[in-house]
Structures are given as C-alpha cells and as structure tokens.
Scaffold this motif. Sequence first.
Motif, PDB file in Angstrom:
ATOM      1  N   CYS A 210      15.728 -25.228  29.039  1.00  0.00           N
ATOM      2  CA  CYS A 210      15.022 -24.648  30.180  1.00  0.00           C
ATOM      3  C   CYS A 210      15.757 -23.380  30.576  1.00  0.00           C
ATOM      4  N   GLY A 211      15.118 -22.233  30.369  1.00  0.00           N
ATOM      5  CA  GLY A 211      15.707 -20.987  30.813  1.00  0.00           C
ATOM      6  C   GLY A 211      15.801 -20.960  32.322  1.00  0.00           C
ATOM      7  N   GLY A 212      16.895 -20.403  32.845  1.00  0.00           N
ATOM      8  CA  GLY A 212      17.092 -20.410  34.288  1.00  0.00           C
ATOM      9  C   GLY A 212      17.648 -21.737  34.763  1.00  0.00           C
ATOM     10  N   ALA A 213      17.603 -21.958  36.076  1.00  0.00           N
ATOM     11  CA  ALA A 213      18.183 -23.158  36.676  1.00  0.00           C
ATOM     12  C   ALA A 213      17.302 -24.371  36.388  1.00  0.00           C
ATOM     13  N   GLY A 214      17.860 -25.345  35.640  1.00  0.00           N
ATOM     14  CA  GLY A 214      17.040 -26.477  35.213  1.00  0.00           C
ATOM     15  C   GLY A 214      17.654 -27.838  35.453  1.00  0.00           C
ATOM     16  N   ASP A 215      18.637 -27.940  36.376  1.00  0.00           N
ATOM     17  CA  ASP A 215      19.262 -29.256  36.542  1.00  0.00           C
ATOM     18  C   ASP A 215      18.433 -30.213  37.397  1.00  0.00           C
ATOM     19  N   GLY A 216      17.234 -29.785  37.782  1.00  0.00           N
ATOM     20  CA  GLY A 216      16.306 -30.700  38.457  1.00  0.00           C
ATOM     21  C   GLY A 216      15.380 -31.412  37.497  1.00  0.00           C
ATOM     22  N   LEU A 217      15.563 -31.203  36.200  1.00  0.00           N
ATOM     23  CA  LEU A 217      14.643 -31.762  35.199  1.00  0.00           C
ATOM     24  C   LEU A 217      15.267 -32.887  34.376  1.00  0.00           C
ATOM     25  N   PHE A 218      16.348 -33.493  34.867  1.00  0.00           N
ATOM     26  CA  PHE A 218      17.036 -34.495  34.062  1.00  0.00           C
ATOM     27  C   PHE A 218      16.167 -35.710  33.752  1.00  0.00           C
ATOM     28  N   ASP A 219      15.282 -36.101  34.648  1.00  0.00           N
ATOM     29  CA  ASP A 219      14.381 -37.230  34.361  1.00  0.00           C
ATOM     30  C   ASP A 219      13.501 -36.910  33.158  1.00  0.00           C
ATOM     31  N   ALA A 220      12.965 -35.694  33.119  1.00  0.00           N
ATOM     32  CA  ALA A 220      12.130 -35.282  31.991  1.00  0.00           C
ATOM     33  C   ALA A 220      12.946 -35.176  30.716  1.00  0.00           C
ATOM     34  N   ASP A 227      18.786 -35.149  22.468  1.00  0.00           N
ATOM     35  CA  ASP A 227      20.215 -35.359  22.235  1.00  0.00           C
ATOM     36  C   ASP A 227      21.060 -34.420  23.086  1.00  0.00           C
ATOM     37  N   ILE A 228      20.475 -33.293  23.465  1.00  0.00           N
ATOM     38  CA  ILE A 228      21.223 -32.277  24.200  1.00  0.00           C
ATOM     39  C   ILE A 228      20.273 -31.481  25.077  1.00  0.00           C
ATOM     40  N   TYR A 229      20.792 -31.020  26.207  1.00  0.00           N
ATOM     41  CA  TYR A 229      19.992 -30.225  27.137  1.00  0.00           C
ATOM     42  C   TYR A 229      20.714 -28.914  27.404  1.00  0.00           C
ATOM     43  N   VAL A 230      19.994 -27.814  27.183  1.00  0.00           N
ATOM     44  CA  VAL A 230      20.533 -26.475  27.397  1.00  0.00           C
ATOM     45  C   VAL A 230      19.808 -25.842  28.582  1.00  0.00           C
ATOM     46  N   THR A 231      20.543 -25.485  29.617  1.00  0.00           N
ATOM     47  CA  THR A 231      19.957 -24.808  30.766  1.00  0.00           C
ATOM     48  C   THR A 231      21.047 -24.029  31.478  1.00  0.00           C
ATOM     49  N   ALA A 232      20.719 -23.486  32.653  1.00  0.00           N
ATOM     50  CA  ALA A 232      21.674 -22.671  33.408  1.00  0.00           C
ATOM     51  C   ALA A 232      21.885 -23.246  34.811  1.00  0.00           C
ATOM     52  N   ASP A 233      22.934 -22.782  35.436  1.00  0.00           N
ATOM     53  CA  ASP A 233      23.223 -23.129  36.843  1.00  0.00           C
ATOM     54  C   ASP A 233      23.336 -24.627  37.084  1.00  0.00           C
ATOM     55  N   MET A 234      23.939 -25.360  36.156  1.00  0.00           N
ATOM     56  CA  MET A 234      24.115 -26.799  36.392  1.00  0.00           C
ATOM     57  C   MET A 234      25.126 -27.019  37.511  1.00  0.00           C
ATOM     58  N   PRO A 238      24.496 -33.059  39.937  1.00  0.00           N
ATOM     59  CA  PRO A 238      23.495 -33.413  38.920  1.00  0.00           C
ATOM     60  C   PRO A 238      24.092 -33.566  37.523  1.00  0.00           C
ATOM     61  N   ALA A 239      25.029 -32.678  37.163  1.00  0.00           N
ATOM     62  CA  ALA A 239      25.646 -32.766  35.837  1.00  0.00           C
ATOM     63  C   ALA A 239      26.497 -34.024  35.722  1.00  0.00           C
ATOM     64  N   SER A 240      27.265 -34.316  36.769  1.00  0.00           N
ATOM     65  CA  SER A 240      28.106 -35.514  36.756  1.00  0.00           C
ATOM     66  C   SER A 240      27.262 -36.775  36.668  1.00  0.00           C
ATOM     67  N   GLU A 241      26.185 -36.821  37.448  1.00  0.00           N
ATOM     68  CA  GLU A 241      25.312 -38.000  37.421  1.00  0.00           C
ATOM     69  C   GLU A 241      24.620 -38.140  36.074  1.00  0.00           C
ATOM     70  N   ALA A 242      24.266 -37.010  35.450  1.00  0.00           N
ATOM     71  CA  ALA A 242      23.636 -37.064  34.129  1.00  0.00           C
ATOM     72  C   ALA A 242      24.604 -37.627  33.099  1.00  0.00           C
ATOM     73  N   ARG A 243      25.880 -37.276  33.193  1.00  0.00           N
ATOM     74  CA  ARG A 243      26.870 -37.802  32.260  1.00  0.00           C
ATOM     75  C   ARG A 243      27.108 -39.295  32.504  1.00  0.00           C
ATOM     76  N   GLU A 244      27.097 -39.714  33.763  1.00  0.00           N
ATOM     77  CA  GLU A 244      27.284 -41.124  34.073  1.00  0.00           C
ATOM     78  C   GLU A 244      26.128 -41.974  33.553  1.00  0.00           C
ATOM     79  N   ALA A 245      24.920 -41.396  33.567  1.00  0.00           N
ATOM     80  CA  ALA A 245      23.731 -42.131  33.129  1.00  0.00           C
ATOM     81  C   ALA A 245      23.469 -42.000  31.638  1.00  0.00           C
ATOM     82  N   ALA A 246      24.306 -41.239  30.925  1.00  0.00           N
ATOM     83  CA  ALA A 246      24.088 -40.989  29.500  1.00  0.00           C
ATOM     84  C   ALA A 246      24.172 -42.274  28.686  1.00  0.00           C
ATOM     85  N   VAL A 247      23.401 -42.310  27.627  1.00  0.00           N
ATOM     86  CA  VAL A 247      23.415 -43.431  26.683  1.00  0.00           C
ATOM     87  C   VAL A 247      24.069 -42.940  25.398  1.00  0.00           C
ATOM     88  N   ASP A 248      25.193 -43.566  25.007  1.00  0.00           N
ATOM     89  CA  ASP A 248      25.972 -43.106  23.858  1.00  0.00           C
ATOM     90  C   ASP A 248      26.357 -41.632  24.006  1.00  0.00           C
TER      91      ASP A 248
END
Length: 305
Positions: A210-220, A227-234, A238-248
């Motif tokens: 997601c070009g630009g600020a995309g840390d509101g799209l973690f559910d999607a 396997d990986i998410y590339v965006t800006a302004d994380m 949100p980034a910490s919670e995404a890592r905590e909820a990561a699977v493998d």
Amino acid sequence: MEAVNTAVADAGSGSASEKGGGDASVAPALGQVLLAVEELWPESLAEDWDEVGLVVGRPTAEVSKVLFAVDPTLAVIEEAVDWGAELLITHHPLLLKGVNSVAATTAKGLAVHRLIESGTGLLTVHTNGDSAVGGVSDVLADALGLENVAPLAPAANGLPEEGIGRVGDLPDVMTLGDFAARVFEILPAVAGGVRVAGDKDGLVRRVAVCGGAGDGLFDAVRLSQADIYVTADMRHHPASEAREAAVDGRPYLIDVSHFASEWLWLPAAAEALGNVLADQGHDVEIRVSSTNSDPWDFILTPGGD
C-alpha cells in the motif's frame, strides 16, 4: 534536500508532427485537462474523508505545461512557476481540512497566493489516484514484479480491480533479506531508508503493498494471507500488534518513506495523462518534479549488519 532523480521520469504528449503527422495539436483548456484526469482517476474513487479535484485555477485557462509532484510544498510550487507550468498536479492535498483564511501569513496561505498570482493551477489526485487501475499501489506492485494482483481493500464505488492497496505473488520465492533489498533498490533514495521486521532468511512469495500510510489495513493484509506487507508510516502500536498477532512470524513488515512509496506513481501518471491528451489532439508538455519533498534530511542508525 537532494533532488529526486527524474532522468527517466519526464513525460509529454508530444506534437502531432512528432507522432507521425496529422492535424496540428493545440494546448487544451484546464477544463479539458480535468476531463482527462477524471477519465484516468475518477473522483468517485476518492475516500469519503478525502478532498480531491481542482484547488486553484480557471477552467478556461490554457494549459501547455503540467508538473506532477507528491506534495504541494512551496519549493514544488516555485519549481512549477520557474518552469512555466500552468498546472501543478499533486498527489497530496494542500487543503485537506477546512480553513477560514488563506492569508499569506501562513505557509498554506502563501502557497495559494503564489499559485494564483503566478497563474498556476493546482489539482489534487489523492485516494482516487491510489484506488484507480494504474494507481499508486498498482505501480508499486508492478515495480516489485508481482503477478495475479488484486486490490487489498476493494473500492466501494469502483471496478473489481480498483481499491486501496494491492496483493499479489512474486514469480519465485525470495528470502526476506533479498526482497527488502529489492524494495530499497526501486525506491528513490531518502533519509529514512527501509525498515524491516522479520526473519532475514524467512521465505516470502505473497506480497501485500500500500503506497502511503497503510497501517490501518492489517485486517485486510491478514485476510489476504500475505507473507509480507510493504507500506509507509507504520506507527509503533499497529506494527507491534501486527507482530504479536503474526502466525509463524508472518506477515513480515517493511516500512518505507511515505514520499518514496508514492513518488513511483508520478512517471506513470504523467505518461498516462500525456497519452490521453495526445489522443484527444492536445499538445501538452508534462514533467515530473525533481524536488524531494520527503521531510527528513538524515538519520542516525546503530552499526552492524
């Protein structure tokens, strides 16, 4: 700030003689350029909170030069004025929130005054440029070589292939380290660089962007099984919670410059608009700004690999 390298980014519709004959092309009115822009990036695709469209300019004014940029900063406006552009098209809005004054005592007010006094129009193509086919995230996905690309968050008022963000597959599996290096290589060089979260030797193939600020799209992102998410302004949480909820460990995260992630769209957008205007018989010179409007100048990092 250092200028962005736009050696391969200039675009223009060219004259009829350059394209092999035909009737002489003429410079369009701003209103005709607006119709071409609407064809490429419909305002109906903009998010409800967004403000897109014409900010400054008379629809009857003639347009022979157009400058594309990410931000309508004063430096970018001066670049447009110095070049003689009658229209500046920026991705980010100048006036996203309501104002009750455009006095030249503020930076935004001064920008409005400079634009009007120089006869330079300003047009915003923001989330409609994100969502449209060939938009910001499409260009980012293409630059990364993704295949079978689909929207990450489909547009409410668009085609099935339109929406915010994109998800697709790499032709071959890569390590996270190698993929991060590819991301770094395709983006303009800015102070912030590229930040990565995950196992450097981990394998990735399905990629969400997601070009630009995309840390509101973690559910999607999770729903897409990327396997990986590339965006800006994380942001941290949100980034910490995404890592905590990561699977493998997945999705791994790559955080890039907001400016850099969206700058990639500018050459493609300039070429697309030039082609539409040329097809309509118009002669317009279109250029991508060389001004680096990333707000950061340098960064300090710890040593080591």
